[in-house]
Design a protein around this motif. Structure first.
Motif, mmCIF file in Angstrom:
data_model
loop_
_atom_site.group_PDB
_atom_site.id
_atom_site.type_symbol
_atom_site.label_atom_id
_atom_site.label_comp_id
_atom_site.label_asym_id
_atom_site.label_seq_id
_atom_site.Cartn_x
_atom_site.Cartn_y
_atom_site.Cartn_z
ATOM 1 N N GLY A 84 -29.712 -34.833 24.895
ATOM 2 C CA GLY A 84 -29.063 -33.534 24.660
ATOM 3 C C GLY A 84 -29.905 -32.614 23.819
ATOM 4 O O GLY A 84 -31.076 -32.893 23.534
ATOM 5 N N PRO A 85 -29.327 -31.494 23.384
ATOM 6 C CA PRO A 85 -30.101 -30.453 22.712
ATOM 7 C C PRO A 85 -30.502 -30.866 21.294
ATOM 8 O O PRO A 85 -29.742 -31.533 20.599
ATOM 9 N N LYS A 86 -31.692 -30.454 20.904
ATOM 10 C CA LYS A 86 -32.161 -30.695 19.534
ATOM 11 C C LYS A 86 -32.279 -29.392 18.774
ATOM 12 O O LYS A 86 -32.278 -29.388 17.540
ATOM 13 N N TRP A 87 -32.473 -28.300 19.482
ATOM 14 C CA TRP A 87 -32.764 -27.014 18.837
ATOM 15 C C TRP A 87 -31.973 -25.907 19.519
ATOM 16 O O TRP A 87 -31.946 -25.846 20.738
ATOM 17 N N PHE A 88 -31.382 -25.024 18.720
ATOM 18 C CA PHE A 88 -30.664 -23.901 19.346
ATOM 19 C C PHE A 88 -31.598 -22.690 19.454
ATOM 20 O O PHE A 88 -32.536 -22.546 18.666
ATOM 21 N N SER A 89 -31.315 -21.832 20.425
ATOM 22 C CA SER A 89 -32.043 -20.564 20.492
ATOM 23 C C SER A 89 -31.150 -19.425 20.007
ATOM 24 O O SER A 89 -31.631 -18.463 19.428
ATOM 25 N N ARG A 90 -29.823 -19.522 20.257
ATOM 26 C CA ARG A 90 -28.904 -18.487 19.764
ATOM 27 C C ARG A 90 -27.499 -19.055 19.780
ATOM 28 O O ARG A 90 -27.252 -20.141 20.354
ATOM 29 N N SER A 91 -26.585 -18.316 19.141
ATOM 30 C CA SER A 91 -25.189 -18.747 19.101
ATOM 31 C C SER A 91 -24.306 -17.524 19.171
ATOM 32 O O SER A 91 -24.709 -16.425 18.766
ATOM 33 N N ASP A 92 -23.083 -17.716 19.674
ATOM 34 C CA ASP A 92 -22.131 -16.610 19.715
ATOM 35 C C ASP A 92 -20.732 -17.181 19.937
ATOM 36 O O ASP A 92 -20.553 -18.050 20.804
ATOM 37 N N GLY A 93 -19.751 -16.718 19.178
ATOM 38 C CA GLY A 93 -18.373 -17.190 19.352
ATOM 39 C C GLY A 93 -18.283 -18.696 19.244
ATOM 40 O O GLY A 93 -18.724 -19.287 18.257
ATOM 41 N N ALA A 94 -17.762 -19.330 20.310
ATOM 42 C CA ALA A 94 -17.589 -20.783 20.286
ATOM 43 C C ALA A 94 -18.786 -21.516 20.890
ATOM 44 O O ALA A 94 -18.716 -22.708 21.131
ATOM 45 N N TYR A 95 -19.888 -20.798 21.143
ATOM 46 C CA TYR A 95 -20.997 -21.385 21.903
ATOM 47 C C TYR A 95 -22.333 -21.355 21.167
ATOM 48 O O TYR A 95 -22.553 -20.491 20.318
ATOM 49 N N PHE A 96 -23.213 -22.279 21.569
ATOM 50 C CA PHE A 96 -24.629 -22.096 21.268
ATOM 51 C C PHE A 96 -25.438 -22.405 22.517
ATOM 52 O O PHE A 96 -24.944 -23.059 23.451
ATOM 53 N N TRP A 97 -26.648 -21.884 22.546
ATOM 54 C CA TRP A 97 -27.585 -22.123 23.650
ATOM 55 C C TRP A 97 -28.772 -22.878 23.079
ATOM 56 O O TRP A 97 -29.237 -22.579 21.963
ATOM 57 N N HIS A 127 -18.323 -39.059 14.640
ATOM 58 C CA HIS A 127 -17.857 -38.131 13.596
ATOM 59 C C HIS A 127 -16.672 -37.342 14.121
ATOM 60 O O HIS A 127 -16.560 -37.139 15.337
ATOM 61 N N ASN A 128 -15.829 -36.859 13.212
ATOM 62 C CA ASN A 128 -14.757 -35.971 13.678
ATOM 63 C C ASN A 128 -15.358 -34.671 14.212
ATOM 64 O O ASN A 128 -16.474 -34.285 13.860
ATOM 65 N N HIS A 129 -14.593 -34.001 15.058
ATOM 66 C CA HIS A 129 -15.019 -32.718 15.612
ATOM 67 C C HIS A 129 -14.330 -31.586 14.864
ATOM 68 O O HIS A 129 -13.515 -31.837 13.970
ATOM 69 N N PHE A 130 -14.673 -30.359 15.208
ATOM 70 C CA PHE A 130 -14.066 -29.187 14.570
ATOM 71 C C PHE A 130 -13.736 -28.174 15.659
ATOM 72 O O PHE A 130 -14.530 -27.979 16.580
ATOM 73 N N VAL A 131 -12.604 -27.504 15.530
ATOM 74 C CA VAL A 131 -12.355 -26.350 16.399
ATOM 75 C C VAL A 131 -12.390 -25.100 15.524
ATOM 76 O O VAL A 131 -12.400 -25.180 14.291
ATOM 77 N N SER A 132 -12.435 -23.947 16.178
ATOM 78 C CA SER A 132 -12.494 -22.677 15.460
ATOM 79 C C SER A 132 -11.488 -21.719 16.084
ATOM 80 O O SER A 132 -10.914 -22.018 17.138
ATOM 81 N N THR A 133 -11.321 -20.571 15.472
ATOM 82 C CA THR A 133 -10.409 -19.583 16.075
ATOM 83 C C THR A 133 -11.070 -18.902 17.276
ATOM 84 O O THR A 133 -10.410 -18.159 17.992
ATOM 85 N N ALA A 134 -12.360 -19.143 17.501
ATOM 86 C CA ALA A 134 -13.044 -18.524 18.649
ATOM 87 C C ALA A 134 -12.826 -19.307 19.945
ATOM 88 O O ALA A 134 -13.061 -18.782 21.022
ATOM 89 N N HIS A 135 -12.421 -20.567 19.843
ATOM 90 C CA HIS A 135 -12.174 -21.349 21.068
ATOM 91 C C HIS A 135 -10.905 -20.825 21.751
ATOM 92 O O HIS A 135 -9.881 -20.650 21.092
#
Ligand SMILES: Cc1ncc(COP(=O)(O)O)c(C=O)c1O
Length: 419
Positions: free
Chosen positions: A36-49, A383-391
């Motif tokens: 899976g991913p090791k490095w992000f290029s950007r993030s927005d709302g509930a997502y990252f790329w 590990h436990n997960h987390f949700v946000s108000t953006a989901h």
């Protein structure tokens, strides 16, 4: 649905290993041990790329700090304005006073606030204040409870089988540990050390790694609170991880007890570097006498971000919103798992769910997580997960589609059953 190509991530990891011990260190190091991913290029709302431009619905939320969504416009604007006006300067900014006032108004246990950068700054400060206030030395904590990387805390992770590098026995000399939900064990410790216990520090519910998470049993916190009061022991709630995802006023309010101090970090500024320790009036004088500082503790922009974040969380009724989303997420995932013959257990609070496939060995559970991650649902195996108000609902539906594909890829549960 094909698994993502993450070749660029792997290539950068090889470069990183040349100049960074381990490639990626600390808790983020988990990513280098799984596909899976090791490095992000950007993030927005509930997502990252990631750097291969794959998009992920993020259920780790940076391990908690992201609570309103990445790049939240109001929080970011507050931080940006303050960065432009000044951030790290030779005297403090008025925003520190405004943030302390807002915390005092919002958090039940808060008559004052002190600020640091990481959650571990708050927990270590809380313990020091407790010692200074009581003149006692010993700290009681929960077995497997995590409060940061300070030596007093890391010493508690050492066992006969597990050495914690760089930590000595002496670092843990004043630590006493009891199992979660066991007020009787606490009572026994008090009988054993009647004049030595300065504080009891614990998260509001038990959220260890690698194990189902456990909520407080009825009467547990009331009993702990009354033992603390009777024996002059200070009660410290470590709300670094669960803070603002249960109750904006402090998780102790939701569980019906009073705390002497509450530690916050992670989500307090939606990802800007800040932590806070709040406490009762009776501890204010001693809190002013414990020397506590850091070169970056007075940064004004993260404090402006925290102010905006608290206001936005209040407006959005964030804890309830995340609880409702978390309940839907849990119900949907359990249902999809059962359609494929798997028993999925969701434990902990709905806004921070810990998942475990109970009818297969752990490595199969981990493989299922990998199948989800490599198709765009970012989960973690231990590990436990987390949700946000953006989901939102769209994320929920997309998550269910991807998770369904992940189970298909994992194959029939019968071939993986626990013996
Ligand atoms: C309950 C709890 N306390 C304290 C900490 C330490 O916070 P930090 O890593 O920001 O120092 C953490 C971090 O995960 C935590 O979960």
């Amino acid at each position: 649905m094909e698994r993502f190509d993450t070749q660029k991530s792997e290539d950068l990891l090889a470069r990183a290993r040349e100049v960074i011990p381990g490639g990626v260190f600390g808790h983020y190091g988990t990513s280098v041990r799984r596909p899976g991913p090791k490095w992000f290029s950007r993030s927005d709302g509930a997502y990252f790329w990631d750097i291969d431009d794959n998009k992920y619905i993020d259920y780790m939320c940076a391990y908690g700090p992201m609570i309103l969504g990445y790049n939240h416009p109001v929080v970011d604007e507050a931080a940006r304005n303050q960065y432009q006006a000044g951030n790290t300067v030779s005297v403090s900014s008025p925003v520190m006073v405004e943030l302390a006032e807002l915390l005092v108004e919002t958090v039940d246990a808060a008559d004052w606030a002190l600020f640091g950068k990481n959650g571990g700054d708050s927990t270590s400060l809380a313990v020091r204040i407790a010692r200074a206030a009581t003149g006692r030395t010993k700290i009681v904590k929960i077995q497997d409870g995590y409060h940061g990387v300070a030596p007093w805390m890391m010493a508690s992770m050492a066992t006969e089988e597990r050495e914690i590098k760089g930590i000595t026995k002496e670092d843990g000399a004043n630590l006493l540990q009891i199992p979660w939900n066991d007020a009787t064990a606490f009572e026994q410790l008090i009988a054993e050390y009647p004049d030595d216990i300065a504080c009891f520090i614990s998260s509001p519910y038990d959220h260890p790694a690698m194990r189902d998470n456990t909520l407080p049993e009825d009467g547990y916190w009331a009993k702990v609170e009354s033992l603390c009061q009777k024996h002059g022991i200070l009660l410290i709630v470590d709300d670094v991880r669960s803070g603002f995802r249960i109750d904006l006023a402090g998780s102790n309010v939701a569980y019906g007890f009073s705390a002497d101090m509450v530690c916050f970090g992670k989500a307090i500024a939606n990802g800007y570097p800040l932590s806070a320790l709040v406490g009762r009036d009776s501890l204010k004088k001693v809190a002013s006498e414990v020397f506590y500082t850091g070169s970056h503790f007075f940064q004004a922009a993260p404090m402006a971000a925290a102010k905006a974040c608290l206001v936005e969380m209040k407006k959005a009724d964030a804890a309830n919103q995340m609880t409702q989303f978390g309940n839907k997420l849990n119900d949907g995932l359990v249902n999809i798992a059962s359609q494929h013959g798997y028993d999925l257990k969701a434990s902990g609070i709905p806004a921070m769910p810990y998942y475990r496939l109970t009818n297969v060995p752990f490595d199969i559970h981990s493989q299922w997580i990998d199948e989800c991650v490599t198709r765009g649902v970012y989960l973690l195996n231990y590990h436990n997960h987390f949700v946000s108000t953006a989901h939102d609902e769209d994320d929920l539906n997309r998550t269910f589609d991807i998770v369904n594909e992940a189970f298909k890829a994992l194959g029939d549960s019968a071939q993986h059953q626990v013996a």
